[in-house]
Each structure stands twice: as structure tokens, then as C-alpha cells.
Design a protein around this motif. Structure first.
Motif, PDB file in Angstrom:
ATOM      1  N   GLY A 130       0.803  -1.211   0.000  1.00 22.73           N
ATOM      2  CA  GLY A 130       0.000   0.000   0.000  1.00 22.73           C
ATOM      3  C   GLY A 130       0.835   1.258   0.000  1.00 22.73           C
ATOM      4  N   ARG A 131       1.955   1.270   0.753  1.00 20.14           N
ATOM      5  CA  ARG A 131       2.802   2.455   0.803  1.00 20.14           C
ATOM      6  C   ARG A 131       3.419   2.748  -0.562  1.00 20.14           C
ATOM      7  NH1 ARG A 131       5.681   5.294   4.698  1.00 20.14           N
ATOM      8  NH2 ARG A 131       7.667   6.170   3.973  1.00 20.14           N
ATOM      9  N   LEU A 134       0.852   4.138  -2.977  1.00 20.96           N
ATOM     10  CA  LEU A 134       0.544   5.531  -2.717  1.00 20.96           C
ATOM     11  C   LEU A 134       1.642   6.458  -3.246  1.00 20.96           C
ATOM     12  CD1 LEU A 134      -0.988   5.495   0.889  1.00 20.96           C
ATOM     13  CD2 LEU A 134      -2.129   6.169  -1.218  1.00 20.96           C
ATOM     14  N   GLY A 138      -0.468   6.909  -6.426  1.00 23.74           N
ATOM     15  CA  GLY A 138      -1.426   7.876  -5.897  1.00 23.74           C
ATOM     16  C   GLY A 138      -0.950   9.311  -5.982  1.00 23.74           C
ATOM     17  N   LEU A 139       0.219   9.613  -5.430  1.00 20.42           N
ATOM     18  CA  LEU A 139       0.712  10.988  -5.454  1.00 20.42           C
ATOM     19  C   LEU A 139       1.021  11.476  -6.871  1.00 20.42           C
ATOM     20  CD1 LEU A 139       2.960  11.087  -2.255  1.00 20.42           C
ATOM     21  CD2 LEU A 139       0.627  11.934  -2.574  1.00 20.42           C
ATOM     22  N   VAL A 187      -8.809  10.325  -7.217  1.00 22.49           N
ATOM     23  CA  VAL A 187      -8.968   9.200  -6.291  1.00 22.49           C
ATOM     24  C   VAL A 187      -9.622   8.024  -7.006  1.00 22.49           C
ATOM     25  CG1 VAL A 187     -10.090   8.457  -4.171  1.00 22.49           C
ATOM     26  CG2 VAL A 187      -9.057  10.726  -4.293  1.00 22.49           C
ATOM     27  N   PHE A 190      -7.095   6.307  -9.132  1.00 22.06           N
ATOM     28  CA  PHE A 190      -6.161   5.537  -8.314  1.00 22.06           C
ATOM     29  C   PHE A 190      -6.776   4.206  -7.888  1.00 22.06           C
ATOM     30  CE2 PHE A 190      -4.580   4.709  -3.909  1.00 22.06           C
ATOM     31  CZ  PHE A 190      -3.335   4.241  -4.278  1.00 22.06           C
ATOM     32  N   VAL A 194      -5.457   0.406  -8.942  1.00 16.46           N
ATOM     33  CA  VAL A 194      -5.065  -0.550  -7.904  1.00 16.46           C
ATOM     34  C   VAL A 194      -5.877  -1.833  -8.001  1.00 16.46           C
ATOM     35  CG1 VAL A 194      -5.076  -0.960  -5.418  1.00 16.46           C
ATOM     36  CG2 VAL A 194      -4.157   1.179  -6.320  1.00 16.46           C
ATOM     37  N   LEU A 751      -4.406  -2.110  -0.231  1.00 18.21           N
ATOM     38  CA  LEU A 751      -3.960  -0.813   0.274  1.00 18.21           C
ATOM     39  C   LEU A 751      -3.932  -0.733   1.793  1.00 18.21           C
ATOM     40  CD1 LEU A 751      -5.924   1.547  -2.151  1.00 18.21           C
ATOM     41  CD2 LEU A 751      -3.505   0.956  -2.241  1.00 18.21           C
ATOM     42  N   VAL A 754      -5.945   2.539   4.533  1.00 14.27           N
ATOM     43  CA  VAL A 754      -6.057   3.776   3.782  1.00 14.27           C
ATOM     44  C   VAL A 754      -7.144   3.677   2.719  1.00 14.27           C
ATOM     45  CG1 VAL A 754      -4.405   3.201   1.959  1.00 14.27           C
ATOM     46  CG2 VAL A 754      -4.682   5.582   2.672  1.00 14.27           C
ATOM     47  N   LEU A 758     -10.453   6.414   0.962  1.00 14.01           N
ATOM     48  CA  LEU A 758     -10.360   6.535  -0.489  1.00 14.01           C
ATOM     49  C   LEU A 758     -11.559   5.927  -1.190  1.00 14.01           C
ATOM     50  CD1 LEU A 758      -6.582   5.810  -1.197  1.00 14.01           C
ATOM     51  CD2 LEU A 758      -7.757   8.016  -1.177  1.00 14.01           C
TER      52      LEU A 758
END
Length: 966
Positions: A130-131, A134, A138-139, A187, A190, A194, A751, A754, A758
Motif C-alpha cells: 500500500g505504501r 501511494l 497515488g501521489l 482518487v 487511483f 489498484v 492498500l 487507507v 479513499l
């Protein structure tokens, strides 16, 4: 336009070539690109360009963002080029090329921004936690989303700048307003990416993601339709207040003057809306002035008649004050005859205490009355009118606004208006009739001021109709405060108080934030903020105690794992927040869709990436859901009205029971020797998702009869019809709720926690969209009610008659089993059934149509139908109104297919007229008189339903002269 379009067409291949060089596409990206292309084509076919917003709501932005991680910048650019080519609404070649080139550039450039931010292309299906997702998906998608917004706004802004007429002000607000929606698209993209790869859902992801967005789009289109319909009703409201001696042309001239004037005065969008709506509706109060007075010259009017003329501002305000979005316009309507020195009416305001839109409207109104003749296109007395306006500057009018108006009329647009005039079409005037009273003329205002002074000197305020409004005057202090603080419009509701509003929230479709106690009757200025501050410490303490209780409960496993406790804690906070935002669709129980989806996701939770599977027991899950509802009840719902409290409690019980049932099915009941949860972990992701969706769909279907029974409206006899209405009304939103619950449960495995905020965001977007539709629907209904009040304000019918007839007609329609859509039409028809009386030369005694001749009744019905048809949106309502006066025996004898709603309006109107005749409220006597016309004038079935509602189901039934009809 062609040169700019050609420039974009040349830039597009260059940007696509650069994208290919930065990130060459691969064959493995083709499947995702094809799915997104299909979604894009569907989006293009569904696109609606008729909304009032400059930003169209489609899925294109979300599709382009989703394409970037799956197919790279080139894939996003290609999609951007292809999708606009399949628009449902065909545009010209130049417009199509521009849209295609612009969207392609936006997709490719935002894709390059994604790659530059370190985004993965493609996203690995395995090994990413998940990290990492992101940080590397995500970013970068968020950065690409911001770039997409900027590039799109820049390209559109250039086009607007190139083709806007001279003097047009460029505003950033239309481009800034949709930013939250675009963040929601990031979002959504994303989550799509995923679940497509790491989540293992692939093509099935599209179905689950699109469901909430389709609901949002449906709500948006409904909102657009209601906005258009609302505007047409307001136009009809203005037209219904116009007389036949030139006011139609006058309103068109004032609208043209306002458009020129507002360009030279700093106004916010709110102020501009107040000015424009006020200009359109400022003279609807003229309906209260008789034709005889309107056809006299000012010097021929007595003081009492001048008092009647003076009252039109109050009457106009009364007509629209209950329309929430017209609050500032209502203030402009009320105060547009106030004067700078305080000698105006109705409240004697002076200086900055007069709202700015009202001051501007007063100048425009006076200029039009001085400059135009009724049968001229151009302002033939322009110079004299401007001289008089300047002479009265500082006495009647704001000096700064007078200078601004002078600049406006000296501008190119103003000079064009003076020389070319305003095309108002043919103005019909009756021969031999005097010119109409120009009540907006400053000289008429002088006469009213002198009459006011005479009344004050004689001490006869109460007896001559010159009653002031001290409460109103005192309450307008807020307008002065707003003006002195630098407010653009200085327009507040100077007289609107909670007692003056009509609370209709219990029967309207609207979204009510729980912070407002879910009641339209609650005043937003009643000290709620102070009470909320005082409750803060109690809320925090209650949450802490309940959290300890929830986390201590773990069934037969008293020492739960840390991950399990974390899941419970996160879901408790999420549920507590989601409970605060509730929806209430028309005639249905209020509910919290986001809380429903979160509760179901908790019940379906399988595991986290590093802790799979989790073994949450049913008691812990149910305790979290109930605890969130209890905290919400004691902090918000407990102070709500009794009906809303009952609905909140009923909804909480239903949702808690549904969560319990899902937990039992998934976690406790054995399936071939093992709980279903253990099998879901072993199955393929797509099979797990479909199984979860099937379970939640069954739960939603099971809820329908319970909610239909709980919301029983007036005792309908056919429960099956109620259940079908419940299913039909909640199908779209229920699908979105179930899809969100499944996605949330599935995404947790990729994820982690989190995924909770989302995944709930798309559903929150849907809820907000439906909320917007609900608020617009409320304004739409308020506009219909305002239109229905015109005969009352004109003194043609008894006070409150339309509302009483509407309430009774709806109750009868419910008892007779009309579907919800037909009940809505019935309500509107009952509200507007007397609107045709505005065209009568001589008012009916007491406004009672039941005592009028048959020809007069038919004339009122046909005139009313013509007024309703002017809205362009109430065709079925107009049909009902047109046939409301037709006797029942003509239906039987001629075999006419008369709507049941027309027969209901006929009976409800007759009952209320009979009830008011003689001044004695005698329900039994009114029913007896209805029975005298049973089978001849009135439908026997409708009369009996009316009797059951008014006197009760066990009321004695009078013996009708013709029990079976003719």
C-alpha cells in the motif's frame, strides 16, 4: 477560432511524439486501454452540454487519469483524441476538432507530469504494498490531476478570451469551482488502477467503479433539468404578475439595462444573481393592484390608492420570500423603492442600509419609467431621464451608483442600447385606454412620500393602510453591517424570520446535513454554533468511552490482535463521520448511504496486506456500528423534531440488522463445514467480489419491504405498490452503496486501511451530487408554491387555500394508491388549480370556484392550464388543471378519459370551498355537500377517500342520492 484550433491541432502530434519518446507504449497495455476506451465512448454518448455550469460533468477526466498508469501518456493522449469524436450532441467541424485536440493535449501533458513525478507505468500486479502504491501511483496521479485542471482551464480560457464580446469580465470562479470534483476523479482513477492490477479484478473493476459515478451523473443531470425547469417557473412567475399594458416589454428593457449596468459595478456572483433575479421579479407584487388603479394618472390617486401602490413591494417580497435561493433577490424586490435619504418605502431605509442590488435596481427602474414610452423601442427621453437621475443623486439614489450608471450608459453597450433600443416584440394596447400608471417614476414616489407625511401628521397610520414595519426596519441593520464591511451585494434577508418561513422539509426531496438537525424548520442562526461548542467536550468524552467499550469486546477471543483493534478503531471513526451526513429522498426514510457502505465493508472485511486473514467476530462489528449510531443520536438526532427522530431510529435499526445478517452469513453460518469467509479468501478475486455483491444486493432487496412499511404514508392499502416504489426509488443509489462496500472490502487487502477513506469518496461524491439535486428540487418546489400564491396575494382567493387543497389532494391520492410520480403532479396541480383566476376581470366572491357558474369554472381551468404550460416542464400538471372542473357525469356519459388527479383536485377544492363558506369550519357539513353531488359532479371513489381522510376511516357515511353513480 479556426486559427487557435489549427494551433492546437499542430501541437497535438508534437506532444504525442514527445510522450512516445519519454514512455513508449507496450502491447500489454492494450487490454486496459480498450476497456477505458469503451468507458470513454459511453461517457461521450452520455455527455450533457446543456447545463448551466461551464464545466461539463463526464467521466472523461477520470478515464484519462486512469489511462495514464495503465497505458502511459501516449494512451491517455490517444483516448483524449478519440473520445470527443463520439459526442452524442453533434457540433460543427471546428468545434469537434478543437475538443478533440484539446482533450488529447490535456491527456498527454498530464501523463507526462505523472511520469515526471515518478509514477509507475505499468503498475506491477504483485509485490507492491500500500505504501509503494501511494508513493508511485497515488501521489503522481494527484500531480497529474492538478496539471490536467490547469491545462484544461488555460486552453478553455484562451478560447473564451478570443471570442468573448468586448467588455466581458473574465472570471476564474467557473474554473476553480469544479476542483473538488477533479480531485475526486484522481482518487477514482487511483482506485481503478489498484483494483485492476494488484487487486486482480481487471475488467470487473470498471463495473464496480462506474456504479457510484453513474449515480453522481444521474443526479447531476437531474439537477441540470431541475435548474432549467426552475428558471422557466420563475419566468412564468414573472409573466403571471405582468399586466396587459406594456409590462412585458418593460421587464425586457429593465433586463437589458441591468446587463449593461452590472459591468460597471463590482458585484460578486451572488450579487449579480440577486440583481438579475430581482430585476425579473421586482414587479410581481403588481398583481395586488387593481386594474382601475393601474389605469389612473398619479394625480388622480387618493391617499388610500397610493397606499395600495406602495404595498406592491411588500407583496412581491411575500411572493418569493420562501424560495431559499432567492433570499438576496427577495431583499432587492422589497427595497428597490427605498431612497438614499430614507424617504422611500416600504421600510424607510437610508444609505448603505439599502442592499446594493436594490439601490441599483431602483436607478434602473426609475430610468426606464422616465426614458421610454410604452410603444417605443428606444429610450426617446434618454437625456431628460439621465438629467432627472442626476438631479436626484444623493437624495433618492446612491451618488456613486449614479456615476456608475452614467458610465454604463456612456459605454459602447450603453450607447448601442440608447440608439438601437430593446427588441420587445409587438406591445398590445387597447384603444381608448389611458397610459398605465408608471409606479416606478420618481414623481409617483414623491406622491407616495407626501401621502405618507400626511398620514403621519394626521396620526392615522393604522386606518389608512400606511402601517410601517418597525421590525423589518430594525432587522435590516445586518444589511448595513454587510455593506460597511465591504460586502459586494449587501443583500441579506432583512425581514425573513423563522416564523415567517414555511417549513416543508418533511414532504420534500432534499439532502439535510445532520449538523443542521435535519430540519428545514431549524433556524441557522439560532445559536447552534454556540451549543455545538458547548457539546464538544461531552462528545469527545463519549467517543473515548465508547471506543474503550468497543475495543474491549472481542467475543470468545478477549485478546484481539493489534491489527483487528486498529480496523475497529478506523471504522468507528469513519462511521461516526458518515452518520453526520444523511439523505432524505421524497417520501422515504432518511438514511446515511456512506455509513451503510462502511458498515457493510466492515462486515465483509477479509484482511489487511500484512495481516490476512483477520478474524473479526460478529459482536465486535455490530458493537462498532451501533456505538457510532448511539453517539450520533445523542449528539445530533436527539434534538431533532419527533418525526425525524423516529425516522433516524428506524433507519439505524434497519442498518444494524442488515449488518448483523451479513455477519451471520459470512462469518458464522457454516457453508460445507466452514464459514463463507474462509472460502472467500481462497477464491479468485473476481468470484469473491461477485459473491459479496450478490449478498449485499439481497440485503438491499430485503430492506425494501421493511422501509416501505416503516414509511407508510397515510395508510396505503397496497403494500406491494409501496415496495415497488421503494425499490425503484433506491435502485441507483443502492447499487452504488453495494458496489462501494464490495470495493472497500476488496481494496483493504491491497492498500490496507487507507482504502477506507479513499473508497468511500466516490460514494460521497454521489451523495453530494444527489444532495445538490435535492436542494435544487426543493427550490423548484418552492418556486411552484410561490407561483401558486399569486391569486392569494392578489386577494382573489382565501388565504392558504392553495396549500390546504394541495395537502388534502395528496392525502387522497395516497389513499387511492397513486404512484409517487403521479402524486407529485397531483400536488403541483392542486397548488396551481386557481392560478387562472389572475385573468378574471371581476373576482369571484370569496374566490370560491365551487359557487361559480360552470362557464366561469371552465374559463379559470383553461386560463390556469395556459399559465402552467408556459413553464414548459409541467405538461401533465397543465392537463390536470385543464380538466379539474369537468363534472363526473360527463366522464361517464361521454366516456372521456379524465385523469384521476383531475377528479381529486375537483373534490379537494370543493371541500375547502365548502369548508370556508359561511366562515364556519364544519368538516362533516362540507362532506355532506360533496355527497349531494356524488356521481354527478364528483367521483364517488374520490369523495369516499376524502371522507376517510377528513373524518376518519370509521366515520358515518351519509346516504348519497346516487350511490352507484349514473
Amino acid at each position: 477560432m479556426r486559427g487557435y484550433t489549427a494551433l492546437l491541432a499542430v501541437l497535438l502530434p508534437l506532444v504525442l511524439a514527445a510522450s512516445w519518446w519519454v514512455d513508449p507504449p507496450s502491447a500489454g497495455e492494450l487490454s486496459g486501454l480498450l476497456v477505458l476506451l469503451a468507458l470513454g465512448l459511453a461517457s461521450a454518448r452520455l455527455r450533457d452540454l446543456g447545463g448551466e455550469s461551464q464545466i461539463d460533468l463526464s467521466f472523461t477526466a477520470a478515464i484519462l487519469l486512469s489511462a495514464i498508469p495503465l497505458a502511459g501518456p501516449v494512451g491517455a493522449g490517444v483516448l483524449g483524441v478519440v473520445i470527443p469524436l463520439f459526442e452524442a450532441r453533434r457540433a460543427g467541424l471546428a468545434a469537434t476538432v478543437f475538443n478533440s485536440a484539446m482533450t488529447g493535449l490535456v491527456g498527454a501533458i498530464s501523463g507526462l507530469g505523472y511520469v515526471a513525478a515518478g509514477g509507475w507505468v505499468p503498475v506491477p500486479s504483485d509485490g507492491a504494498g500500500g505504501r509503494e502504491l501511494l508513493l508511485h501511483v497515488g501521489l503522481p496521479l494527484l500531480a497529474a490531476d492538478v496539471l490536467l485542471c490547469v491545462v484544461n482551464a488555460a486552453l478553455v480560457a484562451v478560447m473564451i478570451r478570443l471570442h468573448a464580446p468586448p467588455g466581458t469580465r473574465f472570471e476564474l470562479e467557473p474554473f476553480i469551482a469544479p476542483l473538488p470534483v477533479y480531485l475526486g476523479y484522481a482518487v477514482t482513477a487511483f482506485v481503478f488502477v489498484v483494483l485492476w492490477g494488484p487487486g486482480g479484478l481487471h475488467v470487473l473493476t470498471a463495473a464496480f467503479i462506474v456504479a457510484p459515478l453513474l449515480v453522481a451523473r444521474w443526479a447531476y443531470l437531474q439537477y441540470i433539468g431541475q435548474v432549467k425547469a426552475r428558471q422557466r417557473i420563475l419566468d412564468t412567475l414573472a409573466a403571471a404578475g405582468e399586466n396587459r399594458d406594456g409590462s412585458v416589454a418593460r421587464n425586457l428593457r429593465i433586463a437589458a439595462l441591468v446587463r449593461v449596468f452590472e459591468l460597471h459595478v463590482p458585484l460578486s456572483r451572488r450579487g449579480e444573481a440577486a440583481l438579475r433575479y430581482g430585476a425579473s421579479l421586482h414587479d410581481i407584487g403588481i398583481v395586488a393592484i387593481s386594474r382601475e388603479i393601474r389605469q389612473r394618472r398619479p394625480e388622480e390617486l387618493t391617499d388610500a390608492e397610493l397606499a395600495t401602490v406602495r404595498s406592491h413591494a411588500d407583496t412581491g417580497y411575500e411572493a418569493i420570500r420562501d424560495i431559499d435561493f432567492l433570499g438576496d433577490a427577495a431583499a432587492a424586490v422589497r427595497h428597490h423603492h427605498e431612497r438614499w435619504d430614507g424617504s422611500g418605502y416600504p421600510d424607510g431605509l437610508s444609505g448603505l442600509a439599502i442592499p446594493r442590488p436594490a439601490r441599483m435596481l431602483g436607478i434602473v427602474d426609475a430610468y426606464e419609467a422616465l426614458a421610454w414610452e410604452d410603444d417605443t423601442t428606444c429610450p426617446v427621453h434618454h437625456d431628460a431621464a439621465m438629467a432627472e437621475i442626476h438631479r436626484r443623486s444623493g437624495r433618492d439614489f446612491d451618488p456613486q451608483l449614479v456615476e456608475a450608471f452614467d458610465r454604463a450608459m456612456s459605454s459602447p453597450a450603453g450607447r448601442r442600447l440608447v440608439t438601437e433600443g430593446v427588441d420587445t416584440g409587438p406591445v398590445q394596447r387597447r384603444s381608448g385606454r389611458r397610459p398605465p400608471l408608471r409606479h416606478a417614476s420618481p414623481f409617483v414616489g414623491d406622491a407616495i412620500s407626501r401621502a405618507q407625511e400626511r398620514a403621519d401628521a394626521a396620526g392615522s397610520t393604522g386606518s389608512t393602510g400606511w402601517a410601517g414595519s418597525s421590525a423589518s426596519t430594525a432587522s435590516t441593520g445586518s444589511a448595513a453591517s454587510a455593506e460597511s464591511a465591504g460586502s459586494d451585494e449587501g443583500a441579506t434577508r432583512p425581514v425573513l424570520t423563522p416564523a415567517a418561513r414555511t417549513s416543508i422539509a418533511d414532504s420534500l426531496a432534499l439532502i439535510v446535513p445532520s449538523a443542521a438537525r435535519s430540519s428545514a424548520a431549524a433556524d441557522p442562526l439560532d445559536g447552534a454554533a454556540e451549543r455545538a461548542t458547548g457539546r464538544l467536550a461531552w462528545v469527545v468524552a463519549s467517543v473515548a468511552v465508547l471506543l474503550l467499550v468497543v475495543l474491549a469486546v472481542s467475543g470468545d477471543r478477549p485478546h484481539a490482535e493489534y491489527a483487528e483493534r486498529t480496523v475497529l478503531l478506523v471504522y468507528f471513526v469513519t462511521l461516526l463521520a458518515a452518520e453526520r451526513f444523511r439523505m432524505r429522498l421524497r417520501w422515504r426514510l432518511q438514511t446515511a448511504p456512506t455509513a451503510w457502505a462502511a458498515g457493510m465493508a466492515l462486515a465483509l472485511t477479509i484482511g489487511l496486506p500484512a495481516n490476512s486473514p483477520l478474524r473479526l467476530d460478529t459482536s465486535s462489528i455490530l458493537a462498532v456500528v451501533v456505538a457510532a449510531q448511539v453517539v450520533d443520536w445523542f449528539t445530533v438526532r436527539r434534538g431533532a423534531p419527533a418525526q425525524l427522530r423516529r425516522e433516524a431510529l428506524t433507519d439505524a435499526v434497519i442498518r444494524s440488522t442488515s449488518v448483523l445478517c451479513v455477519c451471520l452469513v459470512v462469518r458464522d453460518l457454516p457453508w460445507a463445514g466452514r464459514p463463507l469467509l474462509e472460502r472467500l479468501v481462497e477464491w479468485a478475486p473476481w468470484l469473491t467480489a461477485m459473491t459479496m455483491m450478490s449478498i449485499l444486493s439481497v440485503v438491499l432487496l430485503a430492506e425494501a419491504p421493511v422501509r416501505a412499511w416503516a414509511r407508510a404514508r397515510g395508510g396505503r392499502s397496497v403494500l406491494s405498490r409501496e415496495i415497488l416504489e421503494e425499490i425503484r426509488g433506491s435502485l441507483a443509489l443502492g447499487t452504488a452503496m453495494a458496489a462501494t462496500g464490495v470495493l472497500l472490502a476488496m481494496a483493504e487487502g491491497v492498500l490496507g486501511l487507507v482504502a477506507v477513506p479513499l473508497l468511500l469518496l466516490p460514494l460521497a461524491v454521489s451523495q453530494l451530487a444527489i444532495g445538490r439535486f435535492g436542494r435544487t428540487n426543493l427550490a423548484y418546489r418552492q418556486s411552484v408554491r410561490a407561483l401558486s400564491r399569486l391569486p392569494e396575494l392578489a386577494g382573489l382567493v382565501a388565504p392558504g387555500h392553495a396549500g390546504r387543497v394541495s395537502d388534502l389532494a395528496v392525502a387522497i391520492g395516497v389513499r387511492l394508491g397513486l404512484p409517487d410520480r403521479e402524486v407529485v403532479d397531483l400536488e403541483y396541480a392542486a397548488l396551481l388549480h386557481d392560478i387562472g383566476q389572475l385573468a378574471l376581470r371581476r373576482p369571484l366572491p370569496g374566490g370560491a370556484t365551487v359557487l361559480a357558474a360552470a362557464t366561469d369554472q371552465e374559463r379559470i381551468a383553461h386560463n390556469g392550464a395556459r399559465v402552467v404550460e408556459q413553464t414548459g416542464t409541467l405538461a401533465e400538471v397543465a392537463h390536470i388543471v385543464r380538466h379539474q372542473s369537468m363534472p363526473y357525469h360527463r366522464i361517464i356519459g361521454s366516456r372521456i378519459d379524465l385523469p384521476l388527479a383531475s377528479r381529486i383536485v375537483n373534490v379537494a377544492n370543493a371541500y375547502d370551498d365548502y369548508l370556508q363558506v359561511g366562515g364556519e369550519a364544519d368538516p362533516a357539513g362540507a362532506i355532506e355537500r360533496l355527497y349531494l353531488g356524488l356521481g354527478h359532479e364528483y367521483d364517488p371513489r374520490v369523495v369516499r377517500a376524502c371522507e376517510s381522510h377528513v373524518l376518519g376511516d370509521r366515520a358515518p357515511t351519509p346516504t348519497p342520492p346516487h350511490p352507484d353513480g349514473p
